[in-house]
Design an enzyme around this catalytic site. Structure first.
Site, mmCIF file in Angstrom:
data_model
loop_
_atom_site.group_PDB
_atom_site.id
_atom_site.type_symbol
_atom_site.label_atom_id
_atom_site.label_comp_id
_atom_site.label_asym_id
_atom_site.label_seq_id
_atom_site.Cartn_x
_atom_site.Cartn_y
_atom_site.Cartn_z
ATOM 1 N N ALA A 68 0.840 -1.197 0.000
ATOM 2 C CA ALA A 68 0.000 0.000 0.000
ATOM 3 C C ALA A 68 0.872 1.242 0.000
ATOM 4 O O ALA A 68 2.018 1.221 0.450
ATOM 5 C CB ALA A 68 -0.925 0.000 1.216
ATOM 6 N N ASP A 69 0.293 2.331 -0.473
ATOM 7 C CA ASP A 69 0.973 3.621 -0.422
ATOM 8 C C ASP A 69 -0.081 4.713 -0.248
ATOM 9 O O ASP A 69 -1.085 4.736 -0.965
ATOM 10 C CB ASP A 69 1.785 3.879 -1.691
#
Length: 199
Positions: A68-69
């Site tokens: 994730a970012d």
């Protein structure tokens, strides 16, 4: 299937644990630069997918890696993690009294090569902050590991965030409602949640 979390974020670890699914943590360094033509959600999705590709070769057939970012966008400017206190103060000075958007891109990649990439958006309303409040927060909380130089779950979230449109957990770093939905499609279910499996 076995879940692998490829994140060093304590917030993501907490949220995934609260979801009830067991997971293993694996970490490796991945370049977080992105093409200049990408904007908003495209940036978050690109970075999440890029991170996942670094784990592809090491995944077992029964594993799925979650990457994730999270990015903060003021208009079309991407505010990533600040390099130091001065940059954190500069970011928060820009955000105060404004509305901004938080995007978290997520990639789920299975050991068999199936890949799902998605993002979630939350609109965040900040009240006006004094320079003293901003400096206090940066000095006391040192938000250098947080996009946009703030964490909604700590002091500044309590005193500055007046309204949210979208998922609060997305602002923390993981849209768990979407993660659960996509994991179910990949074959996860309540049987994988230890506290629910015996019910």
């Amino acid at each position: 299937m076995r879940l692998v979390l490829a994140s060093n974020s304590p917030r993501r670890r907490q949220l995934l644990s609260d979801l009830g699914l067991p997971y293993e943590i694996r970490l490796q360094e991945v370049d977080e630069s992105f093409p200049a033509h990408l904007v908003r959600a495209e940036v978050a999705e690109y970075l999440a997918a890029h991170k996942a590709e670094a784990y592809r070769a090491a995944l077992a057939p029964d594993e799925v890696v979650l990457t994730a970012d999270t990015i903060v966008c003021l208009d079309d400017d991407v505010l990533n993690k600040p390099a130091d206190a001065a940059e954190a103060i500069q970011m928060l000075t820009r955000l105060q009294g404004r509305v901004h958007d938080v995007y978290t891109g997520v990639c789920l990649l299975t050991g068999e090569g199936q890949r799902v990439v998605f993002s979630d958006q939350t609109r965040v309303y900040f009240r006006a902050l004094s320079p003293a409040e901003i400096e206090f927060y940066v000095q006391q909380y040192k938000p250098f590991d947080k996009a946009g130089a703030y964490g909604a779950q700590d002091w500044i979230g309590m005193v500055a965030v007046t309204r949210l449109e979208g998922s609060y957990f997305n602002v923390m770093g993981l849209p768990v409602h979407r993660v659960w939905e996509e994991l179910v499609k990949l074959g996860f279910g309540l049987n994988e949640v230890p506290s629910l499996a015996a019910v």
